[in-house]
Structures are given as structure tokens and as C-alpha cells.
Write an enzyme that holds these catalytic residues in place. Structure first.
Site, mmCIF file in Angstrom:
data_model
loop_
_atom_site.group_PDB
_atom_site.id
_atom_site.type_symbol
_atom_site.label_atom_id
_atom_site.label_comp_id
_atom_site.label_asym_id
_atom_site.label_seq_id
_atom_site.Cartn_x
_atom_site.Cartn_y
_atom_site.Cartn_z
ATOM 1 N N LYS A 84 -22.829 3.320 -16.638
ATOM 2 C CA LYS A 84 -21.513 3.917 -16.374
ATOM 3 C C LYS A 84 -21.166 3.647 -14.909
ATOM 4 C CE LYS A 84 -19.447 8.209 -18.041
ATOM 5 N NZ LYS A 84 -19.727 9.652 -18.168
HETATM 6 O O1 G3P Z 1 -16.921 12.219 -19.894
HETATM 7 C C1 G3P Z 1 -16.292 12.641 -18.731
HETATM 8 C C2 G3P Z 1 -16.293 14.116 -18.715
HETATM 9 O O2 G3P Z 1 -17.591 14.563 -18.557
HETATM 10 C C3 G3P Z 1 -15.405 14.750 -17.726
HETATM 11 O O3 G3P Z 1 -15.020 15.947 -18.287
HETATM 12 O O4 G3P Z 1 -14.214 18.215 -18.348
HETATM 13 O O5 G3P Z 1 -15.388 17.347 -16.295
HETATM 14 O O6 G3P Z 1 -13.095 16.572 -16.850
HETATM 15 P P1 G3P Z 1 -14.393 17.087 -17.394
#
Ligand code: G3P
Length: 230
Positions: A84
Site C-alpha cells: 500500500k
Molecule cells: O481503508 C482506509 C480506511 O482505513 C480509512 O478509513 O474511517 O479512517 O477514514 P477512515
């Protein structure tokens, strides 16, 4: 649409895998920070032993050589590791060099269709636009998914759109309708998708009716037997 778990929690991964609906896993430094007692390498190897689908391991270096070093190391941990890489000029160069080495990548922190287009051209296998974080700043995250899916389809790009930063079950439905190839979800959203109050109510009612019907059948069998005897 393939469904990935967005977590580094081994128990959550085992649970959703046992449901038969797990197509892969995405991790990031924040999610790894919630695990305890294991190194990132150990966590990634364990996850790769549970699912044969893509498992994303994220680099933290911001220079090209640093990204390459971390990514090559991750790629050796298991065959299904995807490196990633955050969207940036250095990230593009790193992804292009990973492609030349046959290492698959997931471009993360995408917030526009143009960033996704660049990442696809650099050779990213997966493009991860963050819908929730766009919604958070009063933008329409799903627009990026729709645009990117259309661009990938029109130009037959060899990549897949992975809807990330999913915050609620409606995001999953909308991503599927937009043609997103994959969505990565926190465990809680898998649970929310599986449940409905009318399902719970229906199960209770069916059980109640079944018990009542069985009691009535038992009573009628008993009274039939008693009549025979008399
Ligand atoms: O896959 C990306 C994710 O982990 C981000 O999620 O909720 O931190 O914006 P969030």
C-alpha cells in the site's frame, strides 16, 4: 463486488472469513496500532495465512528508496501481499518501479479521479479513494468512485477501484451500484450489513409460532391416545 475487511484484528478476520464472504484485507499504520503484542510483519503473515485474497501492507517512508525497501520486504512475507503506497509524486515513482519488479500495489489516500488516473497509469493494481473522509469535508465521496469506475471502464485500465474509508452500510450499497470492484469495510459494517430489526423480529415470531404449533400437536396427539384407551 469483492468485500475486504479494513482491520488488523485477527479475530475479526477469522470471523468474517468463517462467514464465507471475505475476499481480502486492508491494513494501515493506524489499524496496526490497535493490535497488541505482535510486529507488523507477524500480523501480515498471520492474515495471509487466513485469506488467500489480497492483503495490503502499508509503507510509511515518504522517499522513493524508503518505500521500495519497505515494500520489497512486505512482498517477501507472502504471495498475496499488496504494497500500500500513499498517493504522491514519490508514491507514483515507487508504484511504477514496483510494477516493473512484479510487486502489486494498492494506491491509498486517493481523493480525486485524477489522482486515481495517475495511480492507474503508474501501475497500481488497486486504487483506494476514501469516501468517508471526503464526506467529512462536505464533499461527495461517492462521486469519485463513480468517476473512477467510469474512467477505468472506458479506457480498459488494468486496475480495480477499491472503495475505502467506508463509514456506514449505505456506502457499501452505493459503491456496489457505482460498479466499484471492491469495498473495504470495518468489521462493524459487516455486522450492520448482516442485521435487520425485521429479521430479528421475524426469527422470534417464527420460533414462538413453531413452539405453539408443536404444543398444539402434542396436545391433540395426547387427547387422541386417551380416546383410544377409553
Ligand atoms: O481503508 C482506509 C480506511 O482505513 C480509512 O478509513 O474511517 O479512517 O477514514 P477512515
Amino acid at each position: 463486488m469483492k468485500l475486504f475487511l479494513d482491520t488488523a484484528d485477527i479475530q475479526e478476520i477469522r470471523t468474517v472469513n468463517a462467514w464465507g464472504v471475505l475476499d481480502g484485507v486492508t491494513t494501515n499504520p493506524t489499524l496496526f496500532g490497535k493490535t497488541q503484542g505482535m510486529t507488523y510483519d507477524e500480523v501480515i503473515k498471520l492474515i495471509c495465512g487466513i485469506t488467500k485474497g489480497p492483503v495490503s501492507a502499508e509503507v510509511v517512508a515518504d522517499d522513493v528508496e524508503g518505500m521500495l525497501k519497505e515494500g520489497r520486504h512486505f512482498a517477501k512475507l507472502a504471495d498475496n501481499v499488496y504494497v500500500k503506497v500513499p498517493m504522491s509524486e514519490n508514491g507514483l515513482e515507487a508504484m511504477s518501479r514496483f510494477r516493473a519488479e512484479g510487486i502489486r500495489t494498492n494506491c491509498t489516500l486517493i481523493f480525486s479521479a485524477n489522482q486515481g488516473l495517475l495511480a492507474a497509469k503508474a501501475g497500481a493494481s488497486l486504487l483506494s479513494p476514501f469516501v468517508g473522509r471526503l464526506d467529512d469535508i462536505n464533499e461527495e465521496g461517492m462521486t469519485v468512485i463513480r468517476e473512477l469506475v467510469e474512467i477505468v471502464t472506458i479506457h480498459e485500465l488494468e486496475t480495480e477501484v477499491l472503495t475505502a474509508s467506508v463509514r456506514h452500510p449505505r456506502h457499501v450499497t452505493d459503491a456496489a451500484l457505482a460498479g466499484s470492484h471492491i469495498a473495504t469495510l470495518p468489521f462493524k459494517i459487516f455486522q450492520q450489513m448482516a442485521s435487520h430489526p425485521l429479521t430479528d423480529k421475524g426469527i422470534v415470531q417464527f420460533k414462538k409460532d413453531w413452539e405453539a404449533a408443536r404444543a398444539a400437536a402434542d396436545a391433540s396427539a395426547k387427547s387422541g391416545a386417551a380416546k383410544k384407551e377409553s
